[in-house]
Design an enzyme around this catalytic site. Sequence first.
Site, mmCIF file in Angstrom:
data_model
loop_
_atom_site.group_PDB
_atom_site.id
_atom_site.type_symbol
_atom_site.label_atom_id
_atom_site.label_comp_id
_atom_site.label_asym_id
_atom_site.label_seq_id
_atom_site.Cartn_x
_atom_site.Cartn_y
_atom_site.Cartn_z
ATOM 1 N N LYS A 406 0.918 -1.259 0.042
ATOM 2 C CA LYS A 406 0.068 -0.108 0.108
ATOM 3 C C LYS A 406 0.776 1.309 -0.016
ATOM 4 O O LYS A 406 0.346 2.264 -0.170
ATOM 5 C CB LYS A 406 -0.747 0.078 1.151
ATOM 6 C CG LYS A 406 -2.082 -1.177 1.097
ATOM 7 C CD LYS A 406 -2.915 -1.306 2.205
ATOM 8 C CE LYS A 406 -3.953 -2.285 2.111
ATOM 9 N NZ LYS A 406 -3.382 -3.777 1.706
ATOM 10 N N SER A 449 -4.123 -12.562 8.964
ATOM 11 C CA SER A 449 -3.868 -11.414 9.878
ATOM 12 C C SER A 449 -4.886 -10.524 10.421
ATOM 13 O O SER A 449 -6.151 -10.560 9.958
ATOM 14 C CB SER A 449 -2.744 -10.506 9.175
ATOM 15 O OG SER A 449 -3.543 -9.685 8.315
ATOM 16 N N VAL A 453 -9.345 -9.856 5.235
ATOM 17 C CA VAL A 453 -10.677 -10.426 4.986
ATOM 18 C C VAL A 453 -11.080 -11.689 5.424
ATOM 19 O O VAL A 453 -12.233 -12.009 5.728
ATOM 20 C CB VAL A 453 -10.822 -10.212 3.434
ATOM 21 C CG1 VAL A 453 -10.912 -8.842 2.776
ATOM 22 C CG2 VAL A 453 -9.772 -10.926 2.688
ATOM 23 N N ARG A 544 -14.098 1.295 0.596
ATOM 24 C CA ARG A 544 -13.979 2.277 1.612
ATOM 25 C C ARG A 544 -12.892 3.484 1.328
ATOM 26 O O ARG A 544 -12.172 3.397 0.324
ATOM 27 C CB ARG A 544 -13.500 1.639 2.842
ATOM 28 C CG ARG A 544 -14.355 0.482 3.248
ATOM 29 C CD ARG A 544 -13.906 -0.584 4.480
ATOM 30 N NE ARG A 544 -12.866 -1.197 4.307
ATOM 31 C CZ ARG A 544 -12.309 -2.025 4.837
ATOM 32 N NH1 ARG A 544 -12.793 -2.229 6.006
ATOM 33 N NH2 ARG A 544 -11.262 -2.709 4.425
ATOM 34 N N GLU A 547 -9.316 3.147 -0.288
ATOM 35 C CA GLU A 547 -8.778 1.830 -0.707
ATOM 36 C C GLU A 547 -8.591 1.698 -2.197
ATOM 37 O O GLU A 547 -9.431 2.634 -2.916
ATOM 38 C CB GLU A 547 -10.169 0.765 -0.535
ATOM 39 C CG GLU A 547 -9.855 0.341 0.904
ATOM 40 C CD GLU A 547 -10.988 -0.675 1.112
ATOM 41 O OE1 GLU A 547 -10.694 -1.945 1.784
ATOM 42 O OE2 GLU A 547 -12.078 -0.962 0.391
#
Length: 636
Positions: A406, A449, A453, A544, A547
């Site tokens: 990310k 983790s 999801v 969201r 994202e």
Amino acid sequence: MIRNFFEASRSTKRTISVFYDALSILAAIYVSSFLRYGFPPDITQERLFCAATTLIISLYMFVKLGLYRAILRYINHQALVAVIIGTGVSALTLAATSFFYSAAIPRSVPIIYFFIALLFTGLPRLAVRGLVHSLQHRTGEAVIIYGAGSCGHQLCAELEAGNLYRPVAFVDDDKKLRKSSVRGLPVEKPDRLEKLVKQLNVNKVLLAISNLPPKNRQRIVSHLADIAIQIKTVPTREDILTGKARISQLVDLDIADLLGRAQIPPKEHLLDSSIKNKVVMVTGAGGSIGSELCRQIIKRKPCKLILLETNELSLYQIERELEAATSADIDLVCSVGSIQDAEQIRALINRHKIASVFHAAAYKHVPLMEENVIAAIKNNVFGTITCAQTSAEERVETFVLVSTDKAVRPTNVMGASKRVAELALQALAQKTETTTKFTMVRFGNVLGSSGSVVPLFKEQIQAGGPVTVTHPDVIRYFMTIPEAAELVLQASNLGEGGDVFVLDMGDPIKIVDLAERMIQLSGHQLKSDGQPNGDIEIQYTGLRAGEKLYEELLVGDNVEGTEHPRIMRAEEASLAPDDMQKLIAQLKQGCEDNCPEAIRKTLIRAAIGYHPEPALAAKSSTATTTTNNIVSFDKQ
């Protein structure tokens, strides 16, 4: 009456067994004599002495052989061998006593007696075992075992000894086993599985294959998902061999089986170099990645491991786990504290002479950090700089930053904060007086983790749905936590200073496909327009804040391989020292002013590729390339 016998105490059952064997031995002597003479034999005093002696010695041998310690419902071949030996000794005793007492018993009688006594004492034991199993099979849940090899055979034997599951058939890919039977159950080919499920009213398939390559296991799991049946699997071979679990302690299917990702053996010299016989510190030691790093570091035999964590409960849990797995010559030091506390970190480094730091502490939840911009910057940027700068000042040998995909062209504050942290480490590495080797390791999502999801989908499926997916086109890279941690440890010894390493995450996975497979593998039908009578539906909630549809691993296209096939070195541009100092100063001022919008504007102006609006229409060239190789569960 049968149920009362099974529920009686052990002492009562032993008494009944001894009484029955006594009658059986006497009856066998009488019947064998009758068969020899052809008419009721004379019962003389000598023959009575002979029968009594044979009875006493026979029962004594049965006791010594452990026949009355064996539980009838679990009787095995060893107990049957004991019956044969005991009966053989009994027949020899009959022959010897007939000679000693001059009982005039023909030599053929002990031979006939052996077979009759074996029938009288052995057959009822097998009958009781079969009766118990048949009663248990009526109450257990019908299951099919996938795998008719040694693992499946062992699983079936243990399940038959209990009353939870009732195996009704085997399925196996091996053509040599077709049309055969294992433990009295037919072995069918996988193509017939769907019909068997309906015919035998089965809701679960037990996967009893422990040595298949990941790709083959993935193929089997995908086939089972198409049938929409719940899958349980045996524990790992390592857990079984080490005694941590029994083969019958079935577990839920590991979602990593859907990836079909082959494991590559680690390069031992890369693992040991910065760990073995050294003092190592892990920040964020209670988190998903930090705790796994601790588990694997302990295996490489450091002389001391320092665990730094802000969450007291998480630190306590990982400490307990590591203490159970740690030898006495490895010291564990647990420190509750913040990575933003330079003095605490300096004290830890000096007190324990820390040689290697693995920095896994970070705020990583994208939507939460969009609402908590200042916390993200303080922790992910300034916390990292504090740890790294203090490590450099105290001449720590190695400093490894656990980063994220990310951070590449970030659309959210969390990703932008991690990108700034990467650039800050590169700037520190460029200082001539720095002897600390700084390394950054960037990878995508890890299965299981916190905040991922997979746990969310599991909870939603258990609750009966719906399963929520942000967008039908969202794709993500996935890797297991142990593999990610192992690669981070190896990458720490590949760098020369300021290196950014990217882990080979394999092909990206479409999140909606993952959700569908998890629904099907839990034994539920997917509810959709085409299947309105399904059990669980998927609802799209929209992307969201912050994202992306697609995640990337590289800022540019300049990447080269390393000696490890799954670790690549990325050659990426860094900020000039003046620009870096200016960016840090502006972010610090935004935090002091408590002004999230000022921080956002600073990040936008900085040359880090931060664009807060999700790029839904435009896809970068890297994203376009990766989407051509999205994992399709339907085709594998």
